[in-house]
Design an enzyme around this catalytic site. Structure first.
Site, PDB file in Angstrom:
ATOM      1  N   SER A 170      -9.834   1.844   2.798  1.00 40.61           N
ATOM      2  CA  SER A 170      -8.976   2.592   1.891  1.00 40.61           C
ATOM      3  C   SER A 170      -7.951   1.735   1.155  1.00 40.61           C
ATOM      4  O   SER A 170      -7.320   2.173   0.198  1.00 40.61           O
ATOM      5  CB  SER A 170      -8.223   3.671   2.683  1.00 40.61           C
ATOM      6  OG  SER A 170      -7.348   3.074   3.649  1.00 40.61           O
ATOM      7  N   SER A 185     -10.124  -0.483   7.042  1.00 43.55           N
ATOM      8  CA  SER A 185      -9.559  -0.316   5.709  1.00 43.55           C
ATOM      9  C   SER A 185      -8.828  -1.525   5.142  1.00 43.55           C
ATOM     10  O   SER A 185      -8.384  -1.493   3.995  1.00 43.55           O
ATOM     11  CB  SER A 185      -8.615   0.894   5.687  1.00 43.55           C
ATOM     12  OG  SER A 185      -9.361   2.084   5.796  1.00 43.55           O
ATOM     13  N   LYS A 199       0.841  -1.196   0.000  1.00 42.69           N
ATOM     14  CA  LYS A 199       0.000   0.000   0.000  1.00 42.69           C
ATOM     15  C   LYS A 199       0.877   1.248   0.000  1.00 42.69           C
ATOM     16  O   LYS A 199       1.879   1.316   0.736  1.00 42.69           O
ATOM     17  CB  LYS A 199      -0.924  -0.024   1.219  1.00 42.69           C
ATOM     18  CG  LYS A 199      -1.976   1.093   1.248  1.00 42.69           C
ATOM     19  CD  LYS A 199      -2.914   0.908   2.439  1.00 42.69           C
ATOM     20  CE  LYS A 199      -3.973   2.003   2.501  1.00 42.69           C
ATOM     21  NZ  LYS A 199      -4.904   1.825   3.643  1.00 42.69           N
TER      22      LYS A 199
END
EC number: 6.3.5.7
Length: 481
Positions: free
Chosen positions: A150, A174, A75
């Site tokens: 997210s 997330s 990420k």
């Protein structure tokens, strides 16, 4: 069987090379990512170089760990030395960290092959990955729908087989919510189990790094590799890290499972409810004792979270001042440079949360909002503590719905925030939780079952998740891209 173990065996038997594995992952990204947009940056050169090092060790007869040669997505809010890290924000466009995050450093030493940096909601603020400053990620099961957020880029990449495993961060769901929407395994560890050093902060008392995988055992292997004490993180727990795979058993005899009754009812899709109820019945069939549990403040978590998290964000994001790094908009004076840079660099959702947090912390409102939210947070933790005096693990849906259409909730922030209704209370209490696939709705969209553990209860979560996975075949289904 663990996909990591299967590939590891092929590597040490020299049936396939690490370079060939990396090339296959990169080829898959090239083939599908123009439609998915999971990756903000593909690190092909570094991936091949890392894979070559693994092949050299194997050729020399040196032992390699389970993660050596395994393709992984990272990420893009985890700092990677010498590789652009943007947090999907224009304000950090082109920023190259001078240091490595603890988790990515551990993965490099373990021989994992990073194939790229994955897309996210800007600064991890969102539930759909539509708030990225660069691109919108699609759900591999239906390209017109969102992958969740997210960490939507990481979840979509694993679901689409662009990489075998991935890392995400979880502040209010997330990791688990996109895992549910994309039909993969996603875990948020106990707060402090994994070092946050090098994770770009959103809400420091809530953020935690965790794994994505297509099998529970693979998530356990990845968590074991990144967990552990780090003196550079003041919130890091100094506890021994067990071999999580030793907890994996095919039955649940003697395990007490509590169903969070407060998670069911208003806002829960019928298809999700049906799949979760069927999954609970399967847990009972595997030998678990099922008990109804009430956590009275469970649904109050979302209100408390959207005071606490924006408050911490308003403080953490104050550092983006156009002076030290990132975007700079030239202006006549210092104040204009600050304001114009932040106005240009931050997206609408980030600005919204900064304003919410600044308001909640302002004089005259601190007691009314922030302090009250922290008191509710304590009550939520007490509800969980009480529940764990009766059961070993709690279950509920991971998300109230399956993946929604892109653009469906962008004009309704409150509706978007409710996507994290089931996951937020776990973050507020600092507990571990895992989402595992438990079915599909009428539109062939994945549904996730959330398992919640007590503090440092990861072994129990992996045990329950593994037993369920072995007794079902949901994890074998893959999107047709």
């Amino acid at each position: 069987m663990s996909l990591i173990r299967a590939l590891h065996q092929q590597l040490i038997d020299q049936e396939i090379s690490a370079v060939a594995v990396a090339q296959a992952s990169l080829a898959r990204i090239e083939a599908v990512d123009d439609r998915l947009k999971s990756f903000l940056q593909v690190t092909a050169t570094q991936a091949i170089a890392q894979a070559e090092q693994v092949d050299a060790k194997i050729a020399a007869g040196e032992p390699i760990g389970l993660l050596a040669g395994i393709p992984i997505g990272i990420k893009d809010n985890l700092c990677t030395k010498g590789i652009v890290t943007t947090c999907a924000s224009k304000i950090l466009q082109g920023f190259v960290p001078p240091y490595e995050s603890t988790v990515t450093d551990k993965l490099q030493k373990a021989g994992a092959v990073m194939v790229g940096k994955t897309n996210l909601d800007e600064f991890a603020m969102g539930s759909s990955t539509e708030n990225s400053g660069y691109q919108v990620t699609a759900n591999p099961w239906d390209l017109t729908r969102v992958p969740g957020g997210s960490s939507g880029g990481s979840a979509a990449a694993v679901a689409a087989d662009e990489c075998l495993i991935a890392l995400g961060s979880d502040t209010g769901g997330s990791i688990r919510q996109p895992a549910s929407l994309c039909g993969v395994v996603g875990m948020k560890p106990t707060y402090g189990l994994v070092s946050r050093f090098g994770l770009v902060a959103y809400a420091s008392s809530l953020d935690q790094i965790g794994p994505f995988a297509r099998r529970v055992e693979d998530a356990a292997i990845l968590l074991q590799a990144i967990a552990g004490h780090d003196s550079r993180d003041s919130t890091s727990l100094d506890v021994p890290i067990p071999d999580y795979t030793q907890a994996l058993k095919p039955d649940l005899k003697g395990v007490k499972v509590g169903v969070i009754m407060d998670a069911f009812g208003d806002g829960l899709d019928d298809g999700v409810n049906q799949a979760v109820q069927t999954a609970i019945a399967k847990l009972k069939e595997l030998g678990a004792t099922i008990e109804e549990i009430h956590c009275p403040r469970f649904r109050s978590g979302i209100a408390a979270y959207y005071v606490i998290a924006p408050s911490e964000a308003s403080a953490n994001l104050a550092r983006y001042d156009a002076v030290r790094y990132g975007l700079r908009t030239e202006a006549d004076n210092l104040m204009k440079m600050y304001t114009q840079t932040r106005a240009k660099g931050f997206g609408a959702e980030v600005k919204r949360r900064i304003m919410l947090g600044t308001y909640a912390l302002s004089a005259g409102y601190y007691d009314a909002y922030y302090l009250k939210a922290q008191k509710v947070r304590t009550l939520i933790k007490q509800d969980f503590d009480q529940a764990f005096t009766k059961v070993d693990v709690l279950v509920c849906p991971t998300a109230p719905t399956t993946a929604f259409k892109a653009g469906e909730k962008t004009d309704d922030p409150l509706s978007m925030y409710l996507s994290d209704l089931m996951t937020i209370p776990v973050n507020l209490a600092g507990l571990p939780a895992i989402s595992i696939p438990c079915g599909f709705d009428d539109n062939n969209l994945p549904i996730g079952l959330q398992l919640v553990g007590s503090v440092l209860g990861e072994e129990m979560l992996f045990r329950v998740g593994y037993a369920y996975e072995q007794a079902t075949a949901w994890h074998d289904r893959q999107p047709d891209l």
